[in-house]
Scaffold this motif. Sequence first.
Motif, short mmCIF file in Angstrom:
data_model
loop_
_atom_site.label_atom_id
_atom_site.label_comp_id
_atom_site.label_asym_id
_atom_site.label_seq_id
_atom_site.Cartn_x
_atom_site.Cartn_y
_atom_site.Cartn_z
N GLU A 60 -6.33 4.17 1.31
CA GLU A 60 -6.56 3.73 2.70
C GLU A 60 -8.04 3.46 2.95
N GLN A 101 -3.38 8.54 -1.75
CA GLN A 101 -3.07 7.62 -0.66
C GLN A 101 -4.24 7.53 0.32
N LEU A 130 0.85 -1.19 0.00
CA LEU A 130 0.00 0.00 0.00
C LEU A 130 0.89 1.24 0.00
N ALA A 131 0.80 2.03 -1.03
CA ALA A 131 1.67 3.20 -1.18
C ALA A 131 1.58 4.11 0.03
N GLY A 132 2.73 4.48 0.55
CA GLY A 132 2.78 5.35 1.72
C GLY A 132 2.62 4.62 3.03
N ASN A 133 2.25 3.34 2.99
CA ASN A 133 2.06 2.55 4.22
C ASN A 133 2.54 1.12 4.02
N ASP A 134 3.64 0.96 3.28
CA ASP A 134 4.09 -0.40 2.99
C ASP A 134 5.08 -0.92 4.01
N ARG A 153 -2.02 14.53 3.80
CA ARG A 153 -1.80 13.27 3.10
C ARG A 153 -2.23 13.39 1.64
#
Length: 333
Positions: free
Chosen positions: A275, A271, A204-208, A267
């Motif tokens: 989410e 992204q 998940l982009a930004g939360n990998d 944010r």
Amino acid sequence: MPLPATDNDADLRQAARDWFMRRQRGAWARGEQRQFAAWLAADPRHAEALARCEAHWNRFEGMPADLVQRMRYRLREDQAAAVAPRRGFLRPAFALAGIAAVTGGAGLLAWQQWQAQVLWSQALRTARGQQQELTLPDGSRVRVNTATRLQVAFTRARRDVRLQEGEAFFAVQSDPTRPFFVQAGPVQVRVVGTRFSVRHTPGLAGNDGVQVAVEHGRVRVMGRDEASVLLGAGEAVASDSTGALASVAAAGPVAPWREHRLSFLDRPLGQALAELERYGDTGLVVRDPAVAALRLTATVDPLQPAALRRALPRVLPVRLKEEGARAEVLLVR
């Protein structure tokens, strides 16, 4: 007969084993108690060696019955080989040496296997938009967020959770004899008793990476190359996808998703929408990279996408182009 002098470690261990086995017989010959007391007083190392023998014996006696039976069978085989051909009796010291060898070698492996035996396990998986809470056998609780997969396994030595994907909040009952571990990708969290959250959303982009935040107590977070940090209440740390840990930061609200709240602070809109898609279909489509790059600051209920759909044109310079049940988000020109 008095036992030989103990000039080296091997003699010391042998003498301690002999004295231990003689004491196990229960009946002392005349003068043995005085000899034993004199041996103990001769060198402080003697009492330490005897204590180690007793610890080996207690470990042997404390094992489960089936394991003890197998080990005693092994001892009987060893004892048969140790019968002195000329005197026709088993040396007690060899019997204890056999026990020490069993508990220290093959027996230690068997003991470790017994300790590692899984006593209880469960897998848990939530669908999009679903949350679930699981109470573990020790009274600890795990609150699982949307689109999460994890596995829990309890052994005699430790409590293990493997967070394969998603988010979970843990309220761990203290048990210093059996620590609690959470493995999330390349990051491991170790606790005794505390409340904390772990997020692992690979891809998940930004939360990998992995994020850990502590609400109460302390946790040890271990990342790549054996790097680790100790987090206290109100602290958080994040890693990248390889397990490299960033600096410790203030946590803010820990796992606000428990109250159906998600907060976005400056944010990228793309992204933020990705989410929200973890919870369900938002009905919003972004095709323009310039729109995806717009910065969003907002607190939303992820289970109420219609509210975001109404609010989005008020907080960003965008408009919605309706496409049936869906809407494309466009820049206001």
